[in-house]
Design an enzyme around this catalytic site. Structure first.
Site, PDB file in Angstrom:
ATOM      1  CE  LYS A 148      -5.520  -4.545  -3.569  1.00  8.81           C
ATOM      2  NZ  LYS A 148      -6.945  -4.227  -3.377  1.00  8.81           N
TER       3      LYS A 148
HETATM    4  C1  LIG Z   1      -8.028  -4.835  -3.908  1.00 10.52           C
HETATM    5  C2  LIG Z   1      -9.358  -4.590  -3.272  1.00 10.52           C
HETATM    6  C3  LIG Z   1     -10.456  -5.443  -3.510  1.00 10.52           C
HETATM    7  C4  LIG Z   1     -10.398  -6.612  -4.479  1.00 10.52           C
HETATM    8  O1  LIG Z   1      -9.564  -7.650  -4.036  1.00 10.52           O
HETATM    9  P1  LIG Z   1      -9.118  -8.814  -5.031  1.00 10.52           P
HETATM   10  O2  LIG Z   1      -8.109  -9.601  -4.291  1.00 10.52           O
HETATM   11  O3  LIG Z   1      -8.574  -8.128  -6.254  1.00 10.52           O
HETATM   12  O4  LIG Z   1     -10.336  -9.599  -5.350  1.00 10.52           O
HETATM   13  C5  LIG Z   1     -11.644  -5.175  -2.841  1.00 10.52           C
HETATM   14  N1  LIG Z   1     -11.758  -4.113  -2.011  1.00 10.52           N
HETATM   15  C6  LIG Z   1     -10.730  -3.280  -1.770  1.00 10.52           C
HETATM   16  C7  LIG Z   1     -10.944  -2.120  -0.858  1.00 10.52           C
HETATM   17  C8  LIG Z   1      -9.493  -3.482  -2.379  1.00 10.52           C
HETATM   18  O5  LIG Z   1      -8.472  -2.632  -2.134  1.00 10.52           O
END
Ligand SMILES: *Cc1c(COP(=O)(O)O)cnc(C)c1O
Length: 452
Positions: free
Chosen positions: A109
């Site tokens: 993120k």
């Molecule tokens: C947010 C997150 C996801 C999922 O991502 P999306 O964009 O919601 O599909 C997967 N793995 C981790 C570690 C995350 O923080």
């Protein structure tokens, strides 16, 4: 480039307004009025370093920020990453893991939120005013959002999380941030209670406008855009169009992958990998989208039943017809179920759901076969990649550093299997948080007294 809503009620919005709007005012999601076609540029882009490539691609979608300014924002966003080229590719058996977690909070993120934080500051500095960001988190989103705006002028951030129900390390990643514009709020309630408080506060339009509330959730167009970059960049590193296996929850990361393929990057297929919350896998098998009970799994960032970015994909699957999107989403909102009548006729996607047991197996096999320690979210992608052995070359998206999830990784591989110095130092830092009852007015009071 202007933006429009998937529900047809908003159009002609410049990029900067799309960033500030987040969710479109008609309840839909913002998408470009016209998608660019990158195919004629691929030869020139091949071999560019990550940030140079990012600048070139982002400028196709952003025409209301001067190129020199955008270049500065991109450089600043990715200077916080420990990997020189932002991302890293690591071979694990016959799959490559694309590690996206070398940013400040060790989860993918950061790739989007480091840039979004800079965009917010830039836009506010031009327009004046202040933004109070309010959000709820059960883990990764909160710390990455905080890291995106900590210490920045013009922004305060309030992150609500359920007291005692966030993993200790993830809580420390939020509460040890010393900057005065960061406000961590432990709510005496569940994650759902936190989300419902945030929703109620945003629904109070008088309060929202009086206190200039803003959101950083995954529907923000700038987040999607920042994620398209690593798919395009990686697709140009192979002689043959690669397949991406993408562990997904909100359909954000995998939508970015789909968009990269749609605008012309050489991507052979996408393997959409869910955990036991398999609403998306079921949709791609049957065309039916129906909400179930949330199951708590080894990959908590994907414990999601309603995928907030899915509407963007539906919009294109429905031939950019807002009436069809509205009908589908209204049916889903009213009954928890909507259907297209048959499995989508999409040559790009295959989908699969991975149980907790298979997630553990994937963690174990990655270490046995390649000496690689995978976090449980990445492991969902690795298991999905194994299920399609004829789809190669395969890139599995690595979404978090394993040391963020020691409970699961150590249980499978043995104590101490994974650590990270950036997490170890948190244990000795002073933490700071407010504790509030599960009560909207208490949270509003805090925003009133601490926000600008
Ligand atoms: C947010 C997150 C996801 C999922 O991502 P999306 O964009 O919601 O599909 C997967 N793995 C981790 C570690 C995350 O923080």
């Amino acid at each position: 480039m202007k933006y429009k809503s998937t529900r047809g009620g908003v159009r002609g919005i410049p990029f900067k307004d799309a960033v500030m709007m987040g969710l479109a005012d008609d309840g839909g999601l913002l998408v470009p009025e016209q998608l660019p076609d990158v195919r004629s540029r691929l030869d020139a882009w091949k071999g560019l370093p990550y940030t140079a490539f990012a600048k070139a691609l982002l400028l196709l979608f952003i025409d209301d920020i001067a190129p020199a300014t955008l270049h500065r924002l991109v450089d600043a966003a990715y200077s916080t990453f420990t990997e020189k080229d932002v991302v890293r590719m690591v071979p694990v058996g016959d799959v490559s893991v694309l590690e996206l977690f070398h940013g400040p909070t060790l989860a993918f993120k950061d790739v989007a939120l480091q840039l979004l934080g800079g965009l917010f500051t830039h836009i506010l500095s031009e327009r004046g005013g202040h933004l109070n960001i309010v959000g709820a988190t059960s883990g990764d989103t909160g710390s990455a959002a905080i890291a995106g705006v900590m210490g920045r002028p013009g922004v305060d951030i309030f992150i609500l999380f359920p007291k005692g129900r966030v993993s200790p390390l993830q809580e420390l990643q939020m509460t040890t941030v010393p900057d005065a514009n960061v406000h961590c709020v432990a709510i005496e309630g569940s994650f759902d209670d936190c989300q419902s408080i945030v929703k109620t506060i945003f629904g109070d339009l008088d309060f929202k406008h009086a206190h200039s509330l803003g959101a950083v959730n995954s529907v923000n167009w700038a987040r999607v855009l920042a994620q398209v970059v690593y798919y395009g960049y990686t697709s140009l590193r192979f002689d043959q169009p690669p397949v991406f296996a993408v562990p997904t929850g909100n359909f954000g990361n995998v939508f970015a992958a789909w968009l990269a393929s749609r605008i012309g990057f050489p991507i052979a297929k996408l393997v959409l990998a869910t955990n036991e919350n398999d609403i998306l896998a079921r949709f791609f098998a049957t065309g039916e989208y129906s909400r179930g009970e949330v199951r708590y799994t080894h990959s908590p960032a994907m414990d999601i039943q309603v995928a907030s970015n899915f509407e963007r994909y539906l919009y294109y699957a429905f031939g950019e017809d807002p009436a069809k999107v509205r009908a589908f989403m209204e049916s889903f909102a009213a009954t928890g179920r909507a259907a297209t009548g048959r499995a989508p006729d999409d040559p790009v996607f295959v989908a699969t759901a991975v149980t907790n047991g298979d997630t553990e197996t994937a963690i174990r096999m990655a270490r046995q076969e390649a000496g690689y320690v995978a976090d449980p979210h990445t492991a969902v992608g690795l298991m999905a990649a194994r299920r399609f052995p004829t789809l190669r070359p395969m890139v599995c998206i690595g979404t978090a550093h394993p040391a963020k999830f020691p409970e699961v990784v150590d249980a499978v591989l043995g104590a101490g299997a994974t650590t990270h110095p950036a997490l170890e130092v948190l244990r000795n830092k002073p933490a700071r948080r407010a504790v509030l009852p599960n009560d909207v007015d208490a949270v509003k009071g805090l925003i009133r007294s601490l926000g600008k």
